[in-house]
Design a protein around this motif. Structure first.
Motif, PDB file in Angstrom:
ATOM      1  N   LYS A   1       7.165  -9.700  -3.062  1.00 38.94           N
ATOM      2  CA  LYS A   1       7.350  -8.314  -2.641  1.00 38.94           C
ATOM      3  C   LYS A   1       7.050  -7.351  -3.781  1.00 38.94           C
ATOM      4  O   LYS A   1       6.391  -6.317  -3.590  1.00 38.94           O
ATOM      5  CB  LYS A   1       8.782  -8.125  -2.140  1.00 38.94           C
ATOM      6  CG  LYS A   1       9.083  -6.721  -1.650  1.00 38.94           C
ATOM      7  CD  LYS A   1      10.510  -6.606  -1.153  1.00 38.94           C
ATOM      8  CE  LYS A   1      10.818  -5.190  -0.686  1.00 38.94           C
ATOM      9  NZ  LYS A   1      12.230  -5.067  -0.229  1.00 38.94           N
ATOM     10  N   MET A   2       7.515  -7.697  -4.978  1.00 38.21           N
ATOM     11  CA  MET A   2       7.273  -6.803  -6.115  1.00 38.21           C
ATOM     12  C   MET A   2       5.794  -6.806  -6.506  1.00 38.21           C
ATOM     13  O   MET A   2       5.257  -5.772  -6.925  1.00 38.21           O
ATOM     14  CB  MET A   2       8.139  -7.221  -7.296  1.00 38.21           C
ATOM     15  CG  MET A   2       7.939  -6.367  -8.535  1.00 38.21           C
ATOM     16  SD  MET A   2       9.252  -6.526  -9.746  1.00 38.21           S
ATOM     17  CE  MET A   2      10.559  -5.616  -8.934  1.00 38.21           C
ATOM     18  N   ILE A   3       5.115  -7.938  -6.382  1.00 34.67           N
ATOM     19  CA  ILE A   3       3.676  -7.981  -6.695  1.00 34.67           C
ATOM     20  C   ILE A   3       2.907  -7.049  -5.764  1.00 34.67           C
ATOM     21  O   ILE A   3       2.002  -6.318  -6.191  1.00 34.67           O
ATOM     22  CB  ILE A   3       3.158  -9.422  -6.594  1.00 34.67           C
ATOM     23  CG1 ILE A   3       3.743 -10.280  -7.716  1.00 34.67           C
ATOM     24  CG2 ILE A   3       1.641  -9.452  -6.675  1.00 34.67           C
ATOM     25  CD1 ILE A   3       3.449 -11.754  -7.562  1.00 34.67           C
ATOM     26  N   LYS A   4       3.248  -7.056  -4.492  1.00 28.55           N
ATOM     27  CA  LYS A   4       2.569  -6.170  -3.542  1.00 28.55           C
ATOM     28  C   LYS A   4       2.853  -4.704  -3.857  1.00 28.55           C
ATOM     29  O   LYS A   4       1.972  -3.851  -3.745  1.00 28.55           O
ATOM     30  CB  LYS A   4       3.004  -6.508  -2.115  1.00 28.55           C
ATOM     31  CG  LYS A   4       2.539  -7.886  -1.653  1.00 28.55           C
ATOM     32  CD  LYS A   4       2.984  -8.177  -0.232  1.00 28.55           C
ATOM     33  CE  LYS A   4       2.493  -9.551   0.230  1.00 28.55           C
ATOM     34  NZ  LYS A   4       2.929  -9.860   1.616  1.00 28.55           N
ATOM     35  N   GLU A   5       4.095  -4.411  -4.262  1.00 28.12           N
ATOM     36  CA  GLU A   5       4.412  -3.033  -4.645  1.00 28.12           C
ATOM     37  C   GLU A   5       3.649  -2.620  -5.903  1.00 28.12           C
ATOM     38  O   GLU A   5       3.202  -1.477  -6.020  1.00 28.12           O
ATOM     39  CB  GLU A   5       5.918  -2.891  -4.860  1.00 28.12           C
ATOM     40  CG  GLU A   5       6.733  -3.057  -3.595  1.00 28.12           C
ATOM     41  CD  GLU A   5       8.225  -2.977  -3.864  1.00 28.12           C
ATOM     42  OE1 GLU A   5       8.610  -2.859  -5.053  1.00 28.12           O
ATOM     43  OE2 GLU A   5       9.011  -3.024  -2.901  1.00 28.12           O
ATOM     44  N   ASN A   6       3.499  -3.546  -6.843  1.00 22.36           N
ATOM     45  CA  ASN A   6       2.732  -3.232  -8.047  1.00 22.36           C
ATOM     46  C   ASN A   6       1.250  -3.057  -7.737  1.00 22.36           C
ATOM     47  O   ASN A   6       0.565  -2.288  -8.418  1.00 22.36           O
ATOM     48  CB  ASN A   6       2.927  -4.338  -9.089  1.00 22.36           C
ATOM     49  CG  ASN A   6       4.324  -4.329  -9.683  1.00 22.36           C
ATOM     50  OD1 ASN A   6       4.988  -3.293  -9.739  1.00 22.36           O
ATOM     51  ND2 ASN A   6       4.772  -5.484 -10.116  1.00 22.36           N
ATOM     52  N   CYS A   7       0.743  -3.758  -6.740  1.00 19.48           N
ATOM     53  CA  CYS A   7      -0.649  -3.540  -6.326  1.00 19.48           C
ATOM     54  C   CYS A   7      -0.840  -2.126  -5.801  1.00 19.48           C
ATOM     55  O   CYS A   7      -1.830  -1.452  -6.130  1.00 19.48           O
ATOM     56  CB  CYS A   7      -1.044  -4.563  -5.264  1.00 19.48           C
ATOM     57  SG  CYS A   7      -1.230  -6.251  -5.876  1.00 19.48           S
ATOM     58  N   GLU A   8       0.091  -1.667  -4.994  1.00 19.87           N
ATOM     59  CA  GLU A   8       0.006  -0.291  -4.501  1.00 19.87           C
ATOM     60  C   GLU A   8       0.147   0.709  -5.643  1.00 19.87           C
ATOM     61  O   GLU A   8      -0.475   1.775  -5.619  1.00 19.87           O
ATOM     62  CB  GLU A   8       1.097  -0.052  -3.454  1.00 19.87           C
ATOM     63  CG  GLU A   8       0.960  -0.921  -2.212  1.00 19.87           C
ATOM     64  CD  GLU A   8       2.093  -0.696  -1.231  1.00 19.87           C
ATOM     65  OE1 GLU A   8       2.980   0.144  -1.549  1.00 19.87           O
ATOM     66  OE2 GLU A   8       2.107  -1.336  -0.167  1.00 19.87           O
ATOM     67  N   LEU A   9       0.948   0.365  -6.626  1.00 15.78           N
ATOM     68  CA  LEU A   9       1.145   1.261  -7.763  1.00 15.78           C
ATOM     69  C   LEU A   9      -0.136   1.426  -8.581  1.00 15.78           C
ATOM     70  O   LEU A   9      -0.354   2.475  -9.189  1.00 15.78           O
ATOM     71  CB  LEU A   9       2.269   0.721  -8.651  1.00 15.78           C
ATOM     72  CG  LEU A   9       2.830   1.643  -9.728  1.00 15.78           C
ATOM     73  CD1 LEU A   9       3.487   2.871  -9.108  1.00 15.78           C
ATOM     74  CD2 LEU A   9       3.833   0.895 -10.586  1.00 15.78           C
ATOM     75  N   ASN A  10      -0.980   0.403  -8.592  1.00 12.91           N
ATOM     76  CA  ASN A  10      -2.226   0.442  -9.357  1.00 12.91           C
ATOM     77  C   ASN A  10      -3.460   0.669  -8.484  1.00 12.91           C
ATOM     78  O   ASN A  10      -4.582   0.436  -8.950  1.00 12.91           O
ATOM     79  CB  ASN A  10      -2.389  -0.872 -10.125  1.00 12.91           C
ATOM     80  CG  ASN A  10      -1.369  -1.035 -11.219  1.00 12.91           C
ATOM     81  OD1 ASN A  10      -1.544  -0.558 -12.335  1.00 12.91           O
ATOM     82  ND2 ASN A  10      -0.271  -1.723 -10.916  1.00 12.91           N
ATOM     83  N   ASN A  11      -3.255   1.070  -7.225  1.00 12.79           N
ATOM     84  CA  ASN A  11      -4.361   1.367  -6.309  1.00 12.79           C
ATOM     85  C   ASN A  11      -5.247   0.141  -6.097  1.00 12.79           C
ATOM     86  O   ASN A  11      -6.476   0.211  -6.146  1.00 12.79           O
ATOM     87  CB  ASN A  11      -5.184   2.548  -6.822  1.00 12.79           C
ATOM     88  CG  ASN A  11      -6.101   3.119  -5.756  1.00 12.79           C
ATOM     89  OD1 ASN A  11      -5.865   2.930  -4.556  1.00 12.79           O
ATOM     90  ND2 ASN A  11      -7.145   3.820  -6.170  1.00 12.79           N
ATOM     91  N   ILE A  12      -4.613  -1.005  -5.881  1.00 12.10           N
ATOM     92  CA  ILE A  12      -5.310  -2.263  -5.624  1.00 12.10           C
ATOM     93  C   ILE A  12      -4.931  -2.735  -4.230  1.00 12.10           C
ATOM     94  O   ILE A  12      -3.752  -2.780  -3.876  1.00 12.10           O
ATOM     95  CB  ILE A  12      -4.946  -3.326  -6.673  1.00 12.10           C
ATOM     96  CG1 ILE A  12      -5.422  -2.881  -8.059  1.00 12.10           C
ATOM     97  CG2 ILE A  12      -5.548  -4.672  -6.329  1.00 12.10           C
ATOM     98  CD1 ILE A  12      -5.041  -3.821  -9.173  1.00 12.10           C
ATOM     99  N   ARG A  13      -5.931  -3.091  -3.465  1.00 12.55           N
ATOM    100  CA  ARG A  13      -5.695  -3.530  -2.092  1.00 12.55           C
ATOM    101  C   ARG A  13      -5.199  -4.970  -2.077  1.00 12.55           C
ATOM    102  O   ARG A  13      -5.687  -5.824  -2.822  1.00 12.55           O
ATOM    103  CB  ARG A  13      -6.976  -3.410  -1.266  1.00 12.55           C
ATOM    104  CG  ARG A  13      -6.793  -3.698   0.226  1.00 12.55           C
ATOM    105  CD  ARG A  13      -8.012  -3.233   1.001  1.00 12.55           C
ATOM    106  NE  ARG A  13      -9.201  -3.982   0.624  1.00 12.55           N
ATOM    107  CZ  ARG A  13      -9.588  -5.112   1.225  1.00 12.55           C
ATOM    108  NH1 ARG A  13      -8.858  -5.610   2.221  1.00 12.55           N
ATOM    109  NH2 ARG A  13     -10.679  -5.731   0.850  1.00 12.55           N
ATOM    110  N   VAL A  14      -4.218  -5.266  -1.226  1.00  7.72           N
ATOM    111  CA  VAL A  14      -3.632  -6.594  -1.099  1.00  7.72           C
ATOM    112  C   VAL A  14      -4.270  -7.302   0.079  1.00  7.72           C
ATOM    113  O   VAL A  14      -4.282  -6.778   1.206  1.00  7.72           O
ATOM    114  CB  VAL A  14      -2.103  -6.508  -0.910  1.00  7.72           C
ATOM    115  CG1 VAL A  14      -1.507  -7.903  -0.758  1.00  7.72           C
ATOM    116  CG2 VAL A  14      -1.476  -5.779  -2.085  1.00  7.72           C
ATOM    117  N   ASP A  15      -4.821  -8.489  -0.181  1.00  8.24           N
ATOM    118  CA  ASP A  15      -5.407  -9.285   0.884  1.00  8.24           C
ATOM    119  C   ASP A  15      -4.301 -10.035   1.614  1.00  8.24           C
ATOM    120  O   ASP A  15      -3.291 -10.417   1.019  1.00  8.24           O
ATOM    121  CB  ASP A  15      -6.426 -10.267   0.314  1.00  8.24           C
ATOM    122  CG  ASP A  15      -7.402 -10.734   1.378  1.00  8.24           C
ATOM    123  OD1 ASP A  15      -7.178 -10.372   2.539  1.00  8.24           O
ATOM    124  OD2 ASP A  15      -8.359 -11.446   1.043  1.00  8.24           O
ATOM    125  N   GLY A  16      -4.530 -10.301   2.886  1.00  3.42           N
ATOM    126  CA  GLY A  16      -3.494 -10.899   3.710  1.00  3.42           C
ATOM    127  C   GLY A  16      -3.198 -12.342   3.402  1.00  3.42           C
ATOM    128  O   GLY A  16      -2.195 -12.875   3.855  1.00  3.42           O
TER     129      GLY A  16
END
Length: 695
Positions: free
Chosen positions: A300-315
């Motif tokens: 969950k925190m990795i996905k939040e950090n991806c949003e924080l750095n403007n990086i798209r999360v793959d499913g």
């Protein structure tokens, strides 16, 4: 004596008069209240309701203020205020029962408060938790088991949660757990200003009531929990001291990205995801990053950090990914794409192949090596970070034998011993999968051991790697060491004569260890170029030291131009970068084996140049210094060894270490030759003075 007795009698009479007067005032107040109240029955009916409300108020502490125990004070005057030390008569200690400390006069009570309660304390955020002897805890049972005949135990009251703890060390550990959880005195009293030990860029509320700390490293922002430094209490563990490790891993990945494009890389233990996010943010389309972790909190925190750095999360599907957005100039579009999956690291590496795999578990990584080499692609790279320094640095030899299958002792070169032990374990895991390795980098610092190897498929390569696993013969007297060969006699191997001059057994066998080189000069030069390109100023001195150590030279004029980085030969394989191979074809063809006679010539050339590899291990100049002699400066001593015809360089393993191909006897002879007696100047002065007196 009579004066003292008279004063005691007068004091008791005054106290009796005061008590009688207070009792009379209470009676008058009750009579006045009874006249105003409607009826006695109504008053009796309202009384249980009030007592229940008061009980609820006592059971539930206030959310804004917490009633502290009287033993928690900020100044000594706070303890003295509890008792009127200026008054006459005997007074009891407010923190001791009557049977432990009898009532005494003011001067004795003041000394008691100063010497016992105020000096025996635990301090936390300016508050002193003084020792308390009151019956706040249950009675400690007697040896016979009788609770009634037991005794009260001295204890401390926690300033945060008001719990009572007997031992001072336990109270200190208890307070540390509060700090790791973010529970300080301010947070307990309901304040939102939670102090942090290190500055944060921003603080945002967390769902659990704690506060996220946003930290920036290498242009990447990550959210951290207040207890991120304690792996036992936090799933999202983050260590700021591992910044050097993360940058070295990044540079090794950047070098591989120059050989083939794109590459699939795996960060098997994501935690906060900072390493994988750095890869995706700086290398963009050159890498396809996959971050996995077994913890739901971490994912969950990795996905939040991806949003924080403007990086798209793959499913999480392994199909073809969409465009990463690196070539798009639209504002607000994601700059890269990262695949985040909640999965065990062994399962991930068994399911999907990767070009680059990084293993950084908490402790040893031996449980994940088989899965890593099972599915890694040919000419791929596996980097392993081991943080179990207690077993690596010879503090727990039994654990070392269980995990790594090696027998080691504490030596002057224990850090290089740990690096070679990890490489030997990696080589055995690769050989079980019919793969060989070429060591590109091996770094052992205070907190970790990092090993980066290139994978070479085939049983022939596996056999070549297995031949480099040998036992090490180590002299426990002079610390001379040499790798054993098959069929050699142990007594005739060591160049020292300790086994003949010393009684008993002087040498021990260590290992099996990796006896090959620990560095690849061409790879390190390209890592230095990547460090300069991405402005990693912190690790550039370390990489330069590694380059000089791999060449075993003190020459530090390093060339960063493209002419020095075009080709690289590793184990009979020519690795071409994209700078020289752009016209030859696609990126997949830039890392092919040389076939036929040309490949054989390269292997023969490498075998003939085997003597150019750096010598194994190093000597500490302080360990072998001579008592009563001033040894030369380290740089001067390196110059003396070079003038004597030996290869020499400094080492990153030890700031006082010297890597050289000279034997220990030759090393000591040169050190003795250029060492100066400690009292040379004093003796010269005394001789000159005596000469003047004789004249």
């Amino acid at each position: 004596m009579s004066c003292v007795c008279c004063s005691l009698v007068m004091a008791e009479l005054k106290e009796a008069d005061a008590v009688q007067q207070l009792h009379q005032e209470d009676v008058d107040i009750k009579r006045g209240d009874a006249g105003d109240s409607p009826s006695a029955g109504d008053q009796a009916a309202e009384q249980p309701v009030k007592t229940e409300a008061a009980a609820d108020a006592d059971a539930k502490p206030s959310t804004t203020t917490t009633e502290r125990h009287i033993s928690i004070q900020t100044k000594l005057e706070g303890l003295e205020v509890l008792v009127d030390l200026n008054g006459a008569g005997r007074k009891s200690c407010p923190l001791c029962p009557e049977e432990k400390f009898k009532a005494c006069y003011s001067h004795k009570l003041r000394r008691h408060l100063q010497n016992l309660h105020w000096k025996v304390y635990v301090e936390f955020e300016g508050q002193r938790m003084c020792i308390c002897h009151l019956p706040c805890r249950n009675l400690k049972p007697s040896p016979s088991g009788d609770q009634a005949s037991g005794r009260h135990v001295a204890h401390y009251h926690c300033v945060v949660c008001s719990v009572t703890i007997a031992r001072k060390t336990d109270m200190v550990s208890h307070l540390k757990r509060h700090v790791n959880k973010g529970e300080t005195e301010a947070s307990y009293s309901g304040s939102s200003d939670v102090p942090f030990d290190e500055p944060a860029l921003n603080v945002s509320p967390a769902p659990s009531g704690q506060a996220y700390e946003i930290m920036k490293e290498l242009g990447t922002n990550v959210q951290l929990l207040p207890n991120h430094t304690t792996p036992q209490k936090s799933d999202t563990y983050f260590n700021r001291k591992m910044k050097t490790n993360r940058q070295l891993v990044f540079c090794s990945l950047a070098v591989l990205a120059e050989e083939r494009n794109p590459i699939e890389c795996l960060d098997a233990f994501g935690a906060t995801g900072i390493m994988g996010l750095q890869w995706a943010k700086h290398l963009r389309n050159a890498v396809k990053v996959t971050i996995t972790d077994i913890s739901d909190t971490c994912v969950k925190m990795i996905k939040e950090n991806c949003e924080l750095n403007n990086i798209r999360v793959d499913g999480g599907s392994r199909g073809p990914r969409g465009p990463d957005g690196a070539s798009s100039e639209v504002e607000g579009s994601p700059i890269a794409t990262v695949e985040v999956a909640k999965m065990d690291a062994n399962v991930t590496m068994h399911l999907w192949p990767f070009d680059y795999i990084h293993l950084d578990p908490f402790g040893t990584a031996v449980n994940y090596l088989d899965a890593a080499f099972r599915n890694v692609r040919n000419l791929g790279i596996v980097s392993v970070t081991s943080t179990d320094t207690s077993s690596l640095y010879s503090k727990s030899p039994n654990v070392t034998l269980r995990h790594y299958g090696c027998h080691i002792v504490r030596t002057e070169y224990y850090k290089e011993l740990a690096a070679r032990m990890v490489v030997a374990t990696v080589a055995r895991a690769a050989a079980r999968c019919n793969k060989g390795i070429e060591v590109l980098l091996a770094v052992a610092l205070e907190h970790f051991v990092l090993v980066v190897v290139r994978v070479l498929r085939g049983p022939t390569q596996a056999d070549e790697s297995a031949k480099k696993l040998r036992k090490l013969l180590h002299c426990q007297w002079c610390e001379e060491r040499v790798f054993l060969r098959q069929g050699t006699m142990v007594d005739d191997t060591l160049p020292c004569n300790c086994h003949g001059s010393m009684p008993g057994r002087t040498a021990v066998q260590l290992g099996p260890l990796w006896c090959g080189p620990l560095f690849n000069t061409g790879f390190l030069r390209r890592m230095l170029s990547a460090a300069v390109k991405h402005s990693m100023d912190d690790i550039q001195p370390l990489v330069k030291t590694l380059i000089c150590e791999s060449d075993c030279t003190t020459f530090k004029s390093l060339v960063h131009g493209p002419s020095a980085l075009t080709n690289q030969v590793e184990c009979g394989v020519v690795i071409k970068t994209l700078q020289s191979g752009e016209e030859s074809g696609p990126a997949e063809q830039s890392a092919k084996r040389k076939s036929g006679d040309e490949s054989g010539n390269v292997v023969k050339k490498m075998k003939s140049d085997a003597s150019l590899d750096h010598p194994p291990f190093y000597y500490s100049i302080h360990r072998h210094s001579i008592r009563g002699m001033n040894m030369p400066k380290l740089n001067k001593f390196l110059q003396y060894l070079t003038e004597a015809g030996f290869r020499v360089s400094r080492t990153h393993f030890d700031p006082t270490g010297v890597r050289t191909d000279a034997t220990l006897e030759q090393f000591k002879s040169i050190l003795t030759k250029y060492s100066v007696p400690t009292y040379t100047n004093a003796n010269a002065t005394q001789s000159s003075v005596s000469a003047e007196k004789t004249q």
